[in-house]
Design a protein around this motif. Structure first.
Motif, PDB file in Angstrom:
ATOM      1  N   ARG A  35     -12.239   6.443  -8.378  1.00  0.00           N
ATOM      2  CA  ARG A  35     -12.558   5.857  -7.082  1.00  0.00           C
ATOM      3  C   ARG A  35     -13.067   6.932  -6.165  1.00  0.00           C
ATOM      4  N   LYS A  36     -13.910   6.501  -5.242  1.00  0.00           N
ATOM      5  CA  LYS A  36     -14.417   7.464  -4.276  1.00  0.00           C
ATOM      6  C   LYS A  36     -13.945   7.070  -2.883  1.00  0.00           C
ATOM      7  N   GLY A  37     -13.444   8.027  -2.153  1.00  0.00           N
ATOM      8  CA  GLY A  37     -12.972   7.749  -0.806  1.00  0.00           C
ATOM      9  C   GLY A  37     -13.795   8.435   0.259  1.00  0.00           C
ATOM     10  N   CYS A  43     -11.351  14.030  -0.216  1.00  0.00           N
ATOM     11  CA  CYS A  43     -10.215  13.108  -0.319  1.00  0.00           C
ATOM     12  C   CYS A  43      -9.426  13.214  -1.615  1.00  0.00           C
ATOM     13  N   GLY A  44     -10.033  13.671  -2.694  1.00  0.00           N
ATOM     14  CA  GLY A  44      -9.287  13.828  -3.947  1.00  0.00           C
ATOM     15  C   GLY A  44      -9.104  12.554  -4.753  1.00  0.00           C
ATOM     16  N   LEU A  45      -9.641  11.426  -4.272  1.00  0.00           N
ATOM     17  CA  LEU A  45      -9.446  10.163  -5.003  1.00  0.00           C
ATOM     18  C   LEU A  45     -10.074  10.211  -6.391  1.00  0.00           C
ATOM     19  N   THR A  47     -10.285  12.601  -8.545  1.00  0.00           N
ATOM     20  CA  THR A  47      -9.826  13.712  -9.386  1.00  0.00           C
ATOM     21  C   THR A  47      -9.727  13.338 -10.863  1.00  0.00           C
ATOM     22  N   PRO A 100      -4.553   6.910  -8.490  1.00  0.00           N
ATOM     23  CA  PRO A 100      -4.971   7.550  -9.740  1.00  0.00           C
ATOM     24  C   PRO A 100      -5.322   9.030  -9.556  1.00  0.00           C
ATOM     25  N   PHE A 102      -4.324  10.973  -7.201  1.00  0.00           N
ATOM     26  CA  PHE A 102      -3.074  11.653  -6.848  1.00  0.00           C
ATOM     27  C   PHE A 102      -2.242  11.922  -8.105  1.00  0.00           C
ATOM     28  N   ASN A 128      -5.465  15.944  -1.761  1.00  0.00           N
ATOM     29  CA  ASN A 128      -5.304  14.511  -2.011  1.00  0.00           C
ATOM     30  C   ASN A 128      -4.871  13.808  -0.738  1.00  0.00           C
TER      31      ASN A 128
ATOM     32  N   ALA B  17      -1.535   1.734  -9.330  1.00  0.00           N
ATOM     33  CA  ALA B  17      -1.381   3.190  -9.293  1.00  0.00           C
ATOM     34  C   ALA B  17      -1.998   3.864 -10.505  1.00  0.00           C
ATOM     35  N   THR B  18      -2.036   3.163 -11.621  1.00  0.00           N
ATOM     36  CA  THR B  18      -2.560   3.800 -12.828  1.00  0.00           C
ATOM     37  C   THR B  18      -4.034   3.470 -13.056  1.00  0.00           C
ATOM     38  N   GLY B  19      -4.667   2.910 -12.032  1.00  0.00           N
ATOM     39  CA  GLY B  19      -6.129   2.828 -12.076  1.00  0.00           C
ATOM     40  C   GLY B  19      -6.711   1.610 -12.749  1.00  0.00           C
ATOM     41  N   MET B 201      -8.617   4.138   2.691  1.00  0.00           N
ATOM     42  CA  MET B 201      -9.299   4.907   1.650  1.00  0.00           C
ATOM     43  C   MET B 201     -10.390   4.105   0.947  1.00  0.00           C
ATOM     44  N   ARG B 283     -18.665   6.415   3.171  1.00  0.00           N
ATOM     45  CA  ARG B 283     -17.658   6.800   4.169  1.00  0.00           C
ATOM     46  C   ARG B 283     -18.314   6.952   5.534  1.00  0.00           C
ATOM     47  N   PHE B 684     -14.660  12.726   6.556  1.00  0.00           N
ATOM     48  CA  PHE B 684     -13.335  13.351   6.533  1.00  0.00           C
ATOM     49  C   PHE B 684     -13.428  14.863   6.718  1.00  0.00           C
ATOM     50  N   ARG B 692      -1.096  16.359   3.915  1.00  0.00           N
ATOM     51  CA  ARG B 692       0.359  16.377   3.745  1.00  0.00           C
ATOM     52  C   ARG B 692       1.038  17.580   4.382  1.00  0.00           C
TER      53      ARG B 692
ATOM     54  N   GLN C  99      -8.713  20.923  -6.343  1.00  0.00           N
ATOM     55  CA  GLN C  99      -9.820  20.285  -7.070  1.00  0.00           C
ATOM     56  C   GLN C  99     -11.155  20.722  -6.512  1.00  0.00           C
TER      57      GLN C  99
END
Ligand SMILES: Cc1cc2nc3c(=O)[nH]c(=O)nc-3n(C[C@H](O)[C@H](O)[C@H](O)COP(=O)(O)OP(=O)(O)OC[C@H]3O[C@@H](n4cnc5c(N)ncnc54)[C@H](O)[C@@H]3O)c2cc1C
Ligand code: FES
Ligand code: FES
Lengths: 151, 759, 263
Positions: A35-37, A43-45, A47, A100, A102, A128, B17-19, B201, B283, B684, B692, C99
């Motif tokens: 995915r692209k954010g 953004c790290g989406l 990765t 994903p 992350f 991320n 979460a697992t895509g 996102m 974006r 961004f 974080r 990354q």
């Protein structure tokens, strides 16, 4: 350009444009976890791993990874699910859109760092972004996951 | 009670979460046209001519549309129940462009590269006007942002088109001047809050195609499927019967997707070409050409007696709705509605001002929906008052805040059904270590300070939000819950099932949920205004209760015992008197075989005459570097009253996430335009949402209350949690170094300059 | 996003040289982090990833860093962590996340002479030379003061000496660009003070460095020197900060850096 990419341990014969980024190549081959954010590498989406190291697939030209091992989350489902269950127990896969990328970074970190401190973890995951969770639950999940590894 | 109150993992959690391919773009099909939009480079201009010939000739380009090709009927993109309060001031494509990024042309091509190349070939000649870029000088500016003659309001909202006023609002109770004159202390301050970006996102995206009956199917990352259906019907001038809107998994919304930002573009392409089409915003487009929080400027006056009783509050100011009036009147109203009732010892209040048009990015909905801005200005003023009076900020609140069963000037006699806010403050105080830390602790070149704020929100929109739910008992003995609410990662699908499972005393895995598909789902306004747990939740609970009765009625026939004597226990109906049982599965199976039977199902609708407020007491501890002005947030404590906590893990993460968005608004999210009206903080890279390492520790606790009108005593938690960080952090900075920041976000430079001015 | 019309993937530097001579408008592809931000149409692109430029070599006297070495490699390299108080790894560690740093290259980061660079102040604090395909080898300071000419940066060579280095930076948010940064080094008795992201490119505060070098050891007043640095250099305003604030912060960062070196 014609080239072969090794994606999740399978060889794909592809025809890619010289300006094609890996994220787009992967999505076009059905790896929809990518995915692209953002458009700015922030953004790290997106990765994935190249030879086991986390890399932004949105910023990596596809032709450059010919001959290297590309891993997406589709390629490590059992481990990803293991962590995803811990993440879900914390509710920290909120919209899941960032998850994903992350998770790929978390597992890479686990493979790369021995007994990371909280600060090490934050530093490793600085690339991320997550707009939903506020990061605290992600940290709780990571700690639980790493503890499981020590045991 | 087996499920309510438990931290059940989300039913879709591991999959998303697992895509797994569950989001809008994942569901597109081969052959889907890619839609790209040509956007205005000018803040305010009229299109003199537009030449699309070269673009149309390009191989691979399937459709190019300009304002000459689209219906000229104004509509609003705001996702609100009909009749929408937002003005109908939009066209799909308008010959006048009103901000940098406004849509000029629609291009659809076989792939993205072709579509982008075609955009480059479109030649547009503009007549450029002087734009309105400054909120404070927008009213009566020589440029009129909406000069058109067909702008329409469904009812009066105080719109004055020629003056750039989108809406006007006044609430006044008591004699303000007289009360202020009686006060021992009156404090006054002017504030500015920025047009925060939702920054979910997953950017805006929709996928459209025609189904077997030639109907338009819209798969969209939206919070408001039913409103989108209505909007599209009006904008495209086709009957709503020809439209189906489906919401798959969504990668966050935070209110951004309570506006129908992008659906209409692929929709019109699909109607014109008959082909599937998709639009996926970059974006940058998401930043410059969608919607954001309304920027505001407010002046607050607050008066109190010397013992700290707040007697009069006045909030007067402006909000910037940008180029279009989406959510303008309602956000403006909420700024007062969800702040002023807190201090109910007041004898006079006044809340007044306008939402104004400018040539900037339109305002919209963002978590908090005005309460965030209102909380910042009101709570900052309460903190200022406390300092002026030499009263501890927590004390002044304990003295003045509304309590359960009390009313306030704003409530017109209605009573507050539930509140544990006073307890929230006590708990938060001890969690942060207030008494030991207030106001500051010096540490060499650094100094630590604590600050606090309280807030309220609503749960659904009183007398407007109405949701329905249907629950079916299927032939195999399991249940289907049908709702139209839109889980955007909040876990609402899971929470609604927890409620249904509790009423039907069954395991969660006995349930499936379907949400949301306008062809199938019962009506729901969508997930916004903190409504889903409270409004849709109540509908689900009522439907489950009705179904329970129906099941037991059937069981009564089999067991030959009165229905009200029977118990529903998981998979069995039990007669405690005889010990006899009959399984739900057998009742379910019997219900669908043979004549004279009817599948068991129940349907319920709920709307509330009240919007019970959840509350938060937020506490910040910051460290300020006295040499640089850099503020480090060390600790944020949020104590929440959301009524009954249905799912503690999910409520906690909602809170943590909302707090961090609030921290972003307080410290990092700087919105910057250049002199020509270009939004420069458009990635961004330039618009920093918190990472974080920026947020310190966020700690959350719940002080449950019981809301009599809510399902299982629940209220809401989605929005209220974003409101306290800005005022609490600003107060902590003041307590640390004596610098009052009244314009968000706080930057090291502002703090540094403040310290210099003091010394 | 940029587009590429034709791509060349030479295997040796002499092939690179031929290509550069043949195509004066050739664009070198680094990690593409910055290239990606533009929508440039690149007629001829040059990929250096097959030219053995992605390694860090440690010799007796030098550390040689190939242009295609990633910032992540620098961050993790044992020699660079061991020498110069790890200033270079420290400086790059602030740039976005791992990354991204696994993509972005040192060659691009130096060649492009970014004003905001975290890397340039750290490199300027060391004895750093750059190696250009056409321009040859030259000290980094000289390279930075020259106008940008079309060339290819192939290597960065740092002399191993036992200098102490401190790197300081100030940012509004964690993964943001720095609004100011500074590096200070001390090699034997010689001090160097560098301030970057002013927002103009990193520069050595020559006078302040001299002042510090000439003052007897132990009698240094770091505040005075920091003040001198802030007077001697020029500061500008942009979205991140005003010139006045930068100037004030220059004093703070330089003072902190000097004190860290002395500690
Ligand atoms: C979002 C974002 C945030 C950033 N934040 C920071 C920060 O906080 N601090 C910081 O210091 N840096 C920051 N950077 C810059 C980053 O560290 C890199 O310096 C930058 O991305 C360039 O490296 P690259 O390999 O990606 O170069 P590319 O994008 O590939 O190339 C950049 C330019 O250099 C040219 N080029 C590349 N290699 C060579 C070569 N060997 N010889 C000659 N020319 C060459 C290219 O043609 C191009 O013109 C940031 C970058 C981004 C995108
Ligand atoms: S998509 Fe944002 S970093 Fe790759
Ligand atoms: S869970 Fe939504 S962005 Fe991270």
């Amino acid at each position: 350009m014609k080239l072969e990419l090794l994606i999740n341990q399978k060889i794909y014969a592809l025809d890619v444009a010289p300006d094609e980024m890996l994220a787009d190549t992967l999505r076009s081959k059905g790896f929809l976890s990518i995915r692209k954010g953002c458009d700015t590498s922030c953004c790290g989406l997106c990765t994935v791993w190249i030879d086991g190291k986390p890399v932004l697939s949105c910023t990596m030209l596809s032709f450059r990874v010919a001959g290297k091992a590309i891993t997406t989350i589709e390629g490590i489902q059992p481990e990803a699910e293991k962590f995803a269950r811990i993440l879900a127990a914390e509710g920290s896969e909120q919209c899941g859109f960032c998850s994903p990328g992350f998770i790929m970074t978390v597992i890479a970190m686990k493979n790369e760092l021995k007994n990371p401190t909280e600060q090490d973890i934050q530093h490793y995951l600085a690339g991320n972004l997550c707009r939903c969770t506020g990061y605290m639950g992600q940290m709780r999940a990571i700690k639980t996951y790493l503890r499981g590894e020590v045991q | 009670m087996k499920w309510v109150g438990r931290s059940v993992s989300k039913i879709d959690g591991v999959a998303i979460a697992t895509g797994k391919p569950l989001y809008t773009e994942d569901l597109t099909v081969p052959g889907t046209l890619v839609v790209k939009l040509l956007r205005s480079p000018h803040a305010f201009a009229r299109i003199k001519s537009i030449d699309v010939a070269a673009a149309k000739q390009m191989v691979g380009v399937e459709c190019v549309l300009t304002h000459q090709d689209v219906p000229q009927v104004r509509f609003t993109k705001a996702g609100q129940s009909f009749p929408e309060p937002s003005p109908y001031d939009r066209l799909i494509l308008d010959p006048i462009v009103r901000y940098v990024g406004d849509e000029v042309a629609i291009v659809a091509a076989v792939d993205e590269k072709t579509a982008l190349a075609a955009l480059d070939l479109i030649k547009v000649e503009y007549e450029v006007f002087e734009p309105v870029l400054d909120l404070s000088s927008a009213i009566d500016h020589p440029s009129v942002v909406h000069p058109e003659t067909d702008l329409h309001c469904n009812f009066p909202i105080g719109l004055e088109q020629q003056r750039n006023i989108a809406s006007s609002h006044t609430v006044e109770v008591g004699d303000l001047a007289a009360e202020l004159a009686l006060c021992d202390v009156v404090v006054e301050e002017t504030y500015k809050t920025q047009a925060q970006a939702q920054a979910m996102m997953e950017t805006f995206r929709s996928f459209t195609y025609l189904d077997q009956a030639g109907r338009l199917v819209v798969i969209s990352s939206t919070q408001i499927p039913f409103h989108v259906r209505r909007q599209l019907a009006r904008a495209l001038q086709i009957p709503a019967t020809r439209i189906r809107v489906i919401k798959p998994r969504i990668g966050g919304g935070f209110g951004a997707k309570q506006t129908g930002v992008c659906e209409v573009y692929p929709a019109i392409v699909t109607l014109k070409t008959g082909k599937p089409a998709k639009v996926v915003y970059e974006r940058k487009e998401t930043f410059i050409a969608s919607n954001s929080r309304h920027a505001t400027e407010f002046k607050v006056r607050m008066g109190a007696s010397h013992d700290g009783i707040i007697r009069a509050i006045e909030i007067v100011g402006l909000s910037d709705t940008g180029a279009y009036g989406e959510h303008a009147p309602t956000v403006f109203a909420v700024i007062g509605d969800k702040t002023m009732p807190l201090y109910n010892k007041t004898k006079a209040i006044r809340y007044q001002g306008h939402a104004v048009y400018t040539n900037k990015l339109p305002g919209g909905a963002l978590r908090g929906y005005g309460a965030t801005q209102g909380t910042f200005v009101q709570e900052s003023t309460v903190n200022k008052l406390a300092a002026e009076l030499g009263i501890d900020p927590t004390e002044i609140r304990l003295k003045n805040l509304i309590r359960e069963t009390e009313t306030s000037l704003y409530y017109k006699g209605k009573k507050l059904g539930s509140s544990s806010l006073h307890r929230c403050i006590e708990t938060g105080k001890s969690m942060i270590g207030w008494d030991a830390k207030f106001p500051r602790i010096e540490q060499g070149s650094k100094v630590r300070g604590v600050g606090m704020a309280v807030t309220m929100q609503g749960s659904g929109i009183a007398n407007i939000d109405t949701a329905s739910a249907e629950i079916r008992l299927n032939d195999d003995g399991f249940y289907t819950v049908l709702v139209g609410s839109t889980d955007m990662g909040t876990g609402s699908d899971t929470i609604l099932l927890q409620m249904a499972a509790d009423v039907l005393n069954a395991d969660m895995d006995q349930f499936i949920i379907n949400a949301a598909d306008t062809d199938v789902s019962p009506f729901d306004p969508g997930s916004y205004a903190s409504s889903t747990t409270y409004v849709t939740g109540m509908a689900v609970k009522k439907a489950a209760e009705e179904l329970r009765c129906k099941i037991l009625e059937q069981a009564a026939k089999v067991l030959q015992a009165p229905a009200d004597q029977l118990e529903l226990s998981g998979e069995q109906c039990v007669d405690p008197a005889s010990g006899k049982t009959v399984s739900v599965a057998s009742i379910a199976a019997a219900a669908v075989v043979g004549p004279d039977h009817r599948q068991l199902s129940a349907y319920a609708t709920f709307g509330s005459p009240v919007s019970p407020p959840p509350f938060v007491a937020g506490f910040a501890e910051v460290e300020v570097d006295k040499e640089t002005g850099k503020v480090t947030l060390l600790d944020f404590v949020a104590v929440v009253d959301c009524g009954t906590v249905i799912n503690p893990a999910l409520a906690r993460v909602q809170t943590e996430g909302g707090i961090v968005q609030g921290i972003g608004m307080a410290l990092f999210e700087d919105v910057q335009y250049d002199k020509k009206g270009n939004l420069q903080s458009n990635s961004f890279m330039t618009y920093k949402i918190p990472g974080r390492s920026d947020v310190g520790i966020v700690r959350v606790a719940f002080e449950e209350s019981y809301e009599p009108t809510g399902p299982f005593g629940a209220k809401s938690v989605g929005e209220v949690v974003i409101n306290t960080p800005a005022p609490a952090i600003v107060a902590a900075i003041y307590n640390a170094v004596g610098v009052q920041i009244s314009e968000l976000p706080v930057t090291p430079e502002k703090v540094f300059k403040g310290m210099q001015q003091k010394s | 996003m940029f587009t590429i019309e034709s791509l060349h993937q030479p295997q040796t530097l002499s092939e690179v040289k031929q290509l550069v001579e043949k195509y004066p408008d050739i664009t070198v592809l680094g990690g593409c982090g910055f290239l990606k931000l533009s929508s440039r149409k690149i007629p001829v692109a040059l990929d250096l990833s097959r030219c053995e430029l992605e390694k860090i070599h440690e010799t007796e006297q030098h550390i040689e860093i190939g242009a295609m070495v990633t910032l992540r490699d620098i961050e993790k390299n044992p020699a660079l962590n061991q020498w110069f108080d790890g200033a270079l790894p420290k400086a790059v560690s602030h740039i976005l996340g791992v990354q991204f740093r696994s993509c972005a290259t040192i060659g691009a980061s130096v060649y492009a002479k970014y004003g905001f660079s975290d890397i340039l102040p750290a490199l300027l604090a060391l004895d750093t030379q750059v190696e250009l395909l056409r321009g040859g080898r030259m000290p980094l300071v000289d390279f930075l003061s020259k106008p940008i000419t079309r060339d290819v940066l192939t290597r960065i060579v740092i002399t191993k000496d036992k200098r102490r280095v401190s790197y300081q930076n100030l940012r509004n948010a964690g993964a943001d660009f720095p609004l100011l940064n500074a590096a200070v080094s001390k090699h034997d008795a010689e001090w160097k003070i560098i301030v970057g992201a002013r927002p103009a490119r990193a520069e050595i505060a020559v006078q302040a460095s001299k002042l510090l070098t000439s003052s007897a050891y132990g009698t240094v007043d770091s505040g005075t020197v920091a003040m001198a640095a802030s007077m001697e250099l020029a500061f500008g305003s942009n979205n991140k900060a005003s010139a006045e604030y930068r100037q004030a912060m220059c004093q703070v960062l330089v003072k902190r850096a000097i004190e860290e070196v002395l500690a």
